[in-house]
Scaffold this motif. Structure first.
Motif, PDB file in Angstrom:
ATOM      1  N   ALA A 275      -0.119   8.991   6.625  1.00  0.00           N
ATOM      2  CA  ALA A 275       0.512   8.124   7.607  1.00  0.00           C
ATOM      3  C   ALA A 275       1.969   7.843   7.244  1.00  0.00           C
ATOM      4  O   ALA A 275       2.859   7.865   8.104  1.00  0.00           O
ATOM      5  CB  ALA A 275      -0.269   6.811   7.721  1.00  0.00           C
ATOM      6  N   VAL A 276       2.233   7.592   5.971  1.00  0.00           N
ATOM      7  CA  VAL A 276       3.616   7.355   5.532  1.00  0.00           C
ATOM      8  C   VAL A 276       4.447   8.623   5.697  1.00  0.00           C
ATOM      9  O   VAL A 276       5.637   8.556   6.054  1.00  0.00           O
ATOM     10  CB  VAL A 276       3.634   6.861   4.079  1.00  0.00           C
ATOM     11  N   ALA A 277       3.855   9.804   5.446  1.00  0.00           N
ATOM     12  CA  ALA A 277       4.584  11.059   5.627  1.00  0.00           C
ATOM     13  C   ALA A 277       4.990  11.268   7.077  1.00  0.00           C
ATOM     14  O   ALA A 277       6.050  11.839   7.359  1.00  0.00           O
ATOM     15  CB  ALA A 277       3.732  12.224   5.137  1.00  0.00           C
ATOM     16  N   LEU A 297      13.977   0.371   0.978  1.00  0.00           N
ATOM     17  CA  LEU A 297      12.919   1.037   1.731  1.00  0.00           C
ATOM     18  C   LEU A 297      11.665   1.204   0.883  1.00  0.00           C
ATOM     19  O   LEU A 297      10.533   1.042   1.377  1.00  0.00           O
ATOM     20  CB  LEU A 297      13.410   2.396   2.231  1.00  0.00           C
ATOM     21  N   ILE A 298      11.816   1.500  -0.404  1.00  0.00           N
ATOM     22  CA  ILE A 298      10.669   1.638  -1.295  1.00  0.00           C
ATOM     23  C   ILE A 298       9.921   0.313  -1.392  1.00  0.00           C
ATOM     24  O   ILE A 298       8.678   0.273  -1.384  1.00  0.00           O
ATOM     25  CB  ILE A 298      11.132   2.115  -2.680  1.00  0.00           C
ATOM     26  N   GLU A 299      10.655  -0.782  -1.494  1.00  0.00           N
ATOM     27  CA  GLU A 299      10.004  -2.092  -1.575  1.00  0.00           C
ATOM     28  C   GLU A 299       9.238  -2.421  -0.292  1.00  0.00           C
ATOM     29  O   GLU A 299       8.139  -2.981  -0.336  1.00  0.00           O
ATOM     30  CB  GLU A 299      11.056  -3.164  -1.854  1.00  0.00           C
ATOM     31  N   VAL A 300       9.804  -2.070   0.857  1.00  0.00           N
ATOM     32  CA  VAL A 300       9.122  -2.316   2.127  1.00  0.00           C
ATOM     33  C   VAL A 300       7.826  -1.511   2.208  1.00  0.00           C
ATOM     34  O   VAL A 300       6.777  -2.019   2.635  1.00  0.00           O
ATOM     35  CB  VAL A 300      10.060  -1.992   3.302  1.00  0.00           C
ATOM     36  N   LEU A 301       7.876  -0.241   1.803  1.00  0.00           N
ATOM     37  CA  LEU A 301       6.682   0.600   1.839  1.00  0.00           C
ATOM     38  C   LEU A 301       5.632   0.117   0.857  1.00  0.00           C
ATOM     39  O   LEU A 301       4.428   0.183   1.140  1.00  0.00           O
ATOM     40  CB  LEU A 301       7.062   2.052   1.549  1.00  0.00           C
ATOM     41  N   ASP A 302       6.071  -0.374  -0.309  1.00  0.00           N
ATOM     42  CA  ASP A 302       5.107  -0.905  -1.276  1.00  0.00           C
ATOM     43  C   ASP A 302       4.396  -2.138  -0.739  1.00  0.00           C
ATOM     44  O   ASP A 302       3.188  -2.308  -0.941  1.00  0.00           O
ATOM     45  CB  ASP A 302       5.825  -1.247  -2.587  1.00  0.00           C
ATOM     46  N   ASN A 303       5.131  -3.000  -0.070  1.00  0.00           N
ATOM     47  CA  ASN A 303       4.514  -4.207   0.471  1.00  0.00           C
ATOM     48  C   ASN A 303       3.571  -3.908   1.635  1.00  0.00           C
ATOM     49  O   ASN A 303       2.586  -4.619   1.841  1.00  0.00           O
ATOM     50  CB  ASN A 303       5.596  -5.191   0.936  1.00  0.00           C
ATOM     51  N   ALA A 308       0.635   3.477  -3.816  1.00  0.00           N
ATOM     52  CA  ALA A 308       0.135   4.862  -3.827  1.00  0.00           C
ATOM     53  C   ALA A 308       0.389   5.554  -2.501  1.00  0.00           C
ATOM     54  O   ALA A 308      -0.487   6.217  -1.945  1.00  0.00           O
ATOM     55  CB  ALA A 308      -1.351   4.879  -4.161  1.00  0.00           C
ATOM     56  N   TRP A 309       1.582   5.428  -1.961  1.00  0.00           N
ATOM     57  CA  TRP A 309       1.897   6.046  -0.675  1.00  0.00           C
ATOM     58  C   TRP A 309       2.662   7.346  -0.812  1.00  0.00           C
ATOM     59  O   TRP A 309       2.778   8.112   0.157  1.00  0.00           O
ATOM     60  CB  TRP A 309       2.744   5.097   0.171  1.00  0.00           C
ATOM     61  N   CYS A 310       3.222   7.611  -1.985  1.00  0.00           N
ATOM     62  CA  CYS A 310       4.143   8.737  -2.145  1.00  0.00           C
ATOM     63  C   CYS A 310       3.389  10.059  -2.215  1.00  0.00           C
ATOM     64  O   CYS A 310       2.395  10.192  -2.927  1.00  0.00           O
ATOM     65  CB  CYS A 310       4.993   8.543  -3.406  1.00  0.00           C
ATOM     66  N   SER A 311       3.852  11.035  -1.456  1.00  0.00           N
ATOM     67  CA  SER A 311       3.332  12.399  -1.465  1.00  0.00           C
ATOM     68  C   SER A 311       4.504  13.356  -1.281  1.00  0.00           C
ATOM     69  O   SER A 311       5.638  12.936  -1.062  1.00  0.00           O
ATOM     70  CB  SER A 311       2.291  12.599  -0.366  1.00  0.00           C
TER      71      SER A 311
END
Length: 619
Positions: A275-277, A297-303, A308-311
């Protein structure tokens, strides 16, 4: 909403009887093969139904709210807040796959069961043939993909094997057909599975939905989803993700992903990464255009999605945008931060960074990237990476770098078609004017190919003397021209079939660093235009090659044969052919028959292969 809802109900009621009528006709037929008249009747009905679909194009079938409403009917949260259908992907069993073998020569099972049927389908669909081998085992009118598709059609249409057909085997075959653009055969196979009364699961429809989503064809996507509704097949999380890919608007994708989060379908880590991709390309541009940096942006995605969203699919657009907006060095710094979070780069990430270096002619930085990815992540260059580096070195007129890249690509079996094309074009160019009257680009076009070919310095000097006698203008003499082309082709084939017979101990990045320093000295001392060819050969970088323990040649060029490979064994020849050998060139057997003198030194060519390899029968 009310108008669109009414239109939806009217359209569904209009197409549902037609779909049921077509499928009832298919299921009601006898199990024996259809006659030509029956095929024609079914074709006419299917064509009429498709024409009715085309009339609706542009109205309800392109409204993304209609498939979203259908999906929301099935994904209802329970008391614990977990989604009812959260199956993400179907697991496949590991099967040993043969390579470099004709598809119709893959061994069929001695005893047919559901397990052996599935194994044979996987072997057919996952098998691949390198271009060098394909030119030997296939004719000009044959294709490996076409033959596999025909074998699959015969396999599933065989009445004696209908009891061994499973949904898993059908899914593997459908995925192969749709991935290779065989949409008509894929539709026929889906109809055959329905005739065999195999209950389809969501993964079967997800394969077809994924093919439509890849083309962003919302019309076809909506039609396939309507079939799922009619046959009472419950969609799963993967179906939602395919819908997010099928739409073109970024805001709509965000709405779909948010609905998935509200129903708890993003609890699965794999679904969350995918979904994040899907959202990452639009999120990166949005945040960077608004004045924020990538760290925010990394902080927003982490929250929102956890840590564990990175691919690879999510990290590559992020690193690419940072490198384009700022610099490749800053992109590397940010990549290290992602690696500290557990992300492991792939060859695609290395290719992306090297492409940024090629835009700015940052050769030193490209060498540093190769060294960093080799030492830190143990990533080897792929054929696309070799092609990118070679094309940039060729345009920059770097003799030594081109030679190092050419030899490494030949030894690893990763010479692309474009690499072979530019080298052959340079080999075929002959001197037309004196060197003092030539420009630097014309001198490079004439001499580059003759300098970079060869396994060693001694062989280079010998081949240079062979080619030097043919550099004089030949005019319209066809005999001299043919003699020149035959000798050039023989030398080039000797390089392109060196895989498996030599190895290079020194890594590519270290040799490129030396070659780049030598090319800088050549450019400053005007070696390219003023130094004769024989002096260039003496000053050329020396690439040390070590003969491998297995001295068998990959291809017997003179006889046009390849060593036989058994799909059930794991011989020495079978092992090295599985090492991703790509895009090599050889002389076709038909071409050798037309030109008996294509390889003049037959004895030297035969020394490259053992007696066993030369006496084997052609596959």
């Amino acid at each position: 909403m009310s108008a669109s809802t009414g239109q939806q109900e009217f359209t569904v009621s209009a197409i549902e009887p037609t779909i049921r009528q077509v499928n009832t006709t298919r299921i009601g037929k006898k199990k024996n093969p259809r006659s030509q008249a029956e095929k024609l009747d079914i074709y006419k009905k299917g064509k009429a139904f498709r024409n009715r679909m085309l009339k609706d194009r542009g109205s309800w079938s392109y409204d993304w709210r209609i498939p979203l409403q259908d999906l929301q009917k099935y994904h209802i949260t329970n008391e614990n807040g977990d989604a009812v259908s959260t199956a993400f992907a179907d697991a496949t069993r590991k099967v040993k796959v043969p390579h470099n073998l004709r598809a119709d020569h893959i061994n069929t099972p001695s005893t047919w069961t559901k397990s052996t049927f599935y194994t044979y389908v996987v072997q057919l669909t996952a098998s691949s043939v390198d271009r060098l081998v394909a030119r030997q085992i296939y004719s000009k009118t044959e294709s490996h993909t076409v033959i596999v598709a025909e074998l699959l059609a015969r396999l599933f249409a065989d009445p004696s094997l209908k009891y061994f057909v499973s949904v898993a085997a059908g899914n593997v075959a459908l995925r192969f057909l749709f991935d290779n653009g065989r949409f008509a055969r894929g539709q026929d196979l889906f109809g055959q599975l329905q005739e065999l009364q195999k209950d389809s699961d969501p993964s079967t429809y997800n394969i077809m939905l994924g093919a439509a989503a890849e083309q962003q064809d919302l019309h076809t996507f909506t039609y396939i989803l309507k079939m799922m509704v009619i046959y009472r097949v419950s969609p799963n999380t993967q179906t939602w993700l395919h819908l997010a890919r099928a739409v073109r608007e970024d805001d709509v994708r965000t709405i779909i992903i948010n609905r998935m989060g509200e129903r708890g379908m993003l609890a699965d880590v794999a679904a969350r990464k995918e979904a994040v991709a899907i959202l990452m390309p639009q999120l990166v541009v949005k945040y960077l255009d608004s004045g924020n940096n990538a760290h925010e942006l990394i902080e927003v995605l982490d929250n929102r999605y956890g840590s564990a969203w990175c691919s690879s699919s999510a990290a590559e657009p992020l690193i690419d945008e940072i490198g384009v907006r700022h610099s490749t060095e800053e992109a590397m710094i940010f990549l290290r931060k992602l690696c500290d979070r557990g992300y492991r780069p792939s060859q695609g990430m290395l290719l992306l960074l090297l492409r940024q270096c090629s835009w700015s002619n940052a050769h030193e930085l490209a060498v540093q990237l190769l060294c960093h990815f080799r030492t830190e992540y143990r990533i080897k260059p792929s054929m696309q990476i070799y092609d990118l580096l070679f094309q940039r070195a060729w345009k920059s007129q770097l003799h030594n770098c081109c030679r190092v890249l050419w030899l490494h690509a030949c030894i690893q079996g990763r010479t692309s078609f474009d690499m072979q094309r530019v080298v052959k074009r340079s080999l075929y160019v002959q001197r037309r004017t004196a060197s003092s009257e030539q420009s630097r680009s014309s001198i490079w076009e004439e001499t580059a190919g003759k300098i970079i070919i060869g396994h060693g310095r001694e062989n280079n000097i010998t081949r240079f003397r062979t080619l030097k006698s043919l550099w004089k203008p030949i005019g319209a003499d066809r005999r001299l021209r043919d003699e020149f082309l035959r000798k050039v082709r023989s030398i080039l084939d000797d390089d392109l079939t060196a895989v498996g017979r030599y190895s290079i101990r020194e890594p590519l990045d270290e040799q490129l660093r030396k070659a780049l320093r030598m090319d800088r000295r050549w450019a400053s001392s005007r070696v390219l235009k003023e130094v004769p060819m024989d002096c260039k050969y003496s000053q050329l970088i020396d690439v040390q090659l070590t003969p491998s323990s297995n001295t068998k040649s990959t291809i017997d060029l003179y006889n046009g044969r390849i060593p036989p490979v058994d799909a059930s064994t794991d011989s020495a020849g079978y092992c090295w052919m599985r090492e991703e050998v790509r895009s090599r060139h050889c002389v076709c057997p038909e071409e050798i028959k037309r030109e008996p003198d294509a390889i003049q030194d037959v004895d030297s060519c035969k020394q490259k292969v053992t007696a066993k390899a030369m006496t084997t029968q052609c596959i």
